[in-house]
Write a protein that holds these residues in place. Sequence first.
Motif, mmCIF file in Angstrom:
data_model
loop_
_atom_site.group_PDB
_atom_site.id
_atom_site.type_symbol
_atom_site.label_atom_id
_atom_site.label_comp_id
_atom_site.label_asym_id
_atom_site.label_seq_id
_atom_site.Cartn_x
_atom_site.Cartn_y
_atom_site.Cartn_z
ATOM 1 N N GLU A 3 0.812 -1.217 0.000
ATOM 2 C CA GLU A 3 0.000 0.000 0.000
ATOM 3 C C GLU A 3 0.845 1.266 0.000
ATOM 4 O O GLU A 3 1.732 1.439 0.825
ATOM 5 C CB GLU A 3 -0.937 -0.004 1.215
ATOM 6 C CG GLU A 3 -1.958 1.117 1.215
ATOM 7 C CD GLU A 3 -2.934 1.009 0.055
ATOM 8 O OE1 GLU A 3 -3.453 2.049 -0.361
ATOM 9 O OE2 GLU A 3 -3.177 -0.108 -0.421
ATOM 10 N N MET A 4 0.570 2.145 -0.970
ATOM 11 C CA MET A 4 1.191 3.473 -1.077
ATOM 12 C C MET A 4 2.718 3.405 -1.171
ATOM 13 O O MET A 4 3.422 4.303 -0.726
ATOM 14 C CB MET A 4 0.758 4.363 0.090
ATOM 15 C CG MET A 4 -0.718 4.690 0.096
ATOM 16 S SD MET A 4 -1.213 5.736 1.486
ATOM 17 C CE MET A 4 -0.366 7.274 1.050
ATOM 18 N N TYR A 6 4.285 3.964 -3.643
ATOM 19 C CA TYR A 6 4.679 5.024 -4.567
ATOM 20 C C TYR A 6 4.908 6.349 -3.841
ATOM 21 O O TYR A 6 5.249 7.352 -4.472
ATOM 22 C CB TYR A 6 3.601 5.217 -5.640
ATOM 23 C CG TYR A 6 2.224 5.494 -5.075
ATOM 24 C CD1 TYR A 6 1.838 6.787 -4.717
ATOM 25 C CD2 TYR A 6 1.318 4.466 -4.879
ATOM 26 C CE1 TYR A 6 0.592 7.040 -4.185
ATOM 27 C CE2 TYR A 6 0.064 4.711 -4.346
ATOM 28 C CZ TYR A 6 -0.294 5.994 -4.006
ATOM 29 O OH TYR A 6 -1.533 6.246 -3.468
ATOM 30 N N ASN A 7 4.719 6.368 -2.518
ATOM 31 C CA ASN A 7 4.918 7.575 -1.724
ATOM 32 C C ASN A 7 6.129 7.424 -0.808
ATOM 33 O O ASN A 7 6.491 6.315 -0.424
ATOM 34 C CB ASN A 7 3.691 7.865 -0.849
ATOM 35 C CG ASN A 7 2.669 8.714 -1.565
ATOM 36 O OD1 ASN A 7 2.939 9.275 -2.625
ATOM 37 N ND2 ASN A 7 1.481 8.797 -1.006
ATOM 38 N N SER A 9 5.984 8.576 2.178
ATOM 39 C CA SER A 9 5.309 8.235 3.436
ATOM 40 C C SER A 9 4.243 7.187 3.135
ATOM 41 O O SER A 9 3.453 7.341 2.209
ATOM 42 C CB SER A 9 4.659 9.474 4.055
ATOM 43 O OG SER A 9 5.633 10.449 4.364
ATOM 44 N N TYR A 10 4.227 6.126 3.918
ATOM 45 C CA TYR A 10 3.299 5.041 3.663
ATOM 46 C C TYR A 10 2.920 4.388 4.986
ATOM 47 O O TYR A 10 3.641 4.490 5.984
ATOM 48 C CB TYR A 10 3.932 3.997 2.734
ATOM 49 C CG TYR A 10 5.321 3.580 3.161
ATOM 50 C CD1 TYR A 10 5.526 2.605 4.130
ATOM 51 C CD2 TYR A 10 6.440 4.192 2.606
ATOM 52 C CE1 TYR A 10 6.799 2.233 4.530
ATOM 53 C CE2 TYR A 10 7.727 3.835 3.005
ATOM 54 C CZ TYR A 10 7.899 2.854 3.955
ATOM 55 O OH TYR A 10 9.160 2.492 4.356
ATOM 56 N N TYR A 61 8.392 6.862 -11.038
ATOM 57 C CA TYR A 61 6.939 6.965 -11.131
ATOM 58 C C TYR A 61 6.568 8.214 -11.912
ATOM 59 O O TYR A 61 7.119 9.298 -11.653
ATOM 60 C CB TYR A 61 6.314 7.026 -9.740
ATOM 61 C CG TYR A 61 6.543 5.788 -8.919
ATOM 62 C CD1 TYR A 61 5.661 4.712 -8.984
ATOM 63 C CD2 TYR A 61 7.650 5.682 -8.080
ATOM 64 C CE1 TYR A 61 5.868 3.571 -8.226
ATOM 65 C CE2 TYR A 61 7.871 4.544 -7.320
ATOM 66 C CZ TYR A 61 6.985 3.494 -7.401
ATOM 67 O OH TYR A 61 7.204 2.356 -6.656
ATOM 68 N N GLN A 163 5.570 -0.188 -6.702
ATOM 69 C CA GLN A 163 4.398 -0.463 -7.528
ATOM 70 C C GLN A 163 4.766 -0.362 -9.004
ATOM 71 O O GLN A 163 4.064 0.253 -9.808
ATOM 72 C CB GLN A 163 3.253 0.475 -7.148
ATOM 73 C CG GLN A 163 2.741 0.220 -5.744
ATOM 74 C CD GLN A 163 1.432 0.903 -5.449
ATOM 75 O OE1 GLN A 163 0.832 1.551 -6.294
ATOM 76 N NE2 GLN A 163 0.961 0.769 -4.210
ATOM 77 N N THR A 191 -1.002 7.068 -14.870
ATOM 78 C CA THR A 191 0.230 6.641 -14.199
ATOM 79 C C THR A 191 1.082 5.810 -15.140
ATOM 80 O O THR A 191 0.587 5.200 -16.093
ATOM 81 C CB THR A 191 -0.063 5.789 -12.942
ATOM 82 O OG1 THR A 191 -0.621 4.534 -13.347
ATOM 83 C CG2 THR A 191 -1.005 6.503 -11.995
ATOM 84 N N ASN A 232 2.884 -3.833 6.180
ATOM 85 C CA ASN A 232 2.828 -3.329 4.818
ATOM 86 C C ASN A 232 4.159 -3.417 4.083
ATOM 87 O O ASN A 232 4.202 -3.432 2.854
ATOM 88 C CB ASN A 232 2.323 -1.874 4.816
ATOM 89 C CG ASN A 232 2.036 -1.368 3.426
ATOM 90 O OD1 ASN A 232 1.477 -2.075 2.595
ATOM 91 N ND2 ASN A 232 2.411 -0.121 3.143
#
Length: 236
Positions: A3-4, A6-7, A9-10, A61, A163, A191, A232
């Motif tokens: 999950e997330m 691509y950030n 912060s996750y 990304y 991702q 994306t 995660n």
Amino acid sequence: HVEMAYNKSYPKKVFFFCHEAPNNHNKNKEGGETPIVNMENFHLSLPSAMIEKFRNVGVKYMRHLPSSTTQMNASHNTNSDKQQIYTWQSLFFSEDKLEVEKRCIELGYDFTWSEDDSLTWSYILPAFVKHTTNNKEAEEADGGTREEEEGEEEEEEGSWFNQATCLHHSYYQDYPNNNNNNEDEKGAYPTDTCYGDGTPFTSEEVQFMRARLWERAHAVSWGKGDLLVMDNTRVA
């Protein structure tokens, strides 16, 4: 997917809760399972050259979102199959282009504006995340007397945490209303991903990684009231 990833912060934990079991109303009906994958050793299923490149350059990304103004104009067009839900205004919670640019700079994004007021930006993140045992919390739990034990130092390998596949533009080519099957027009997708040095993923590489993920997936069957808690950074 993790999950997330691509950030920068996750979430560290992901929770799944079953409010109602999928097969409660029809005992003969199958489905409703959630596939999960152990990401700590997933990379071992990939060729060593691919692993090394991901470690060296990471994942790039790329995002491309239209303006809300463009979307409003598209809604009056009878051929509006390409209309998207997200715009850069909805994603950044701002109508002010200068404010959005400031946010992009703060996040380290490379960005450009198009003539139609759409926004394209990109950034690079590592393909792996390392785990560090939280010795401070463990020490506090032991009354401050706990000593570091063997094997609790920072892991060298880390988990596959990106991702690269699920945000690749090929994902959108399976959409029912997709009108763009031209590999040379990737910018038309919301994306996209590639190697951190800008080298595109081949379709064979993307399919190979997706196949390896599904091969290692385990299905979780649900019962009413079940709660699944996942790390995660280790499980997707």
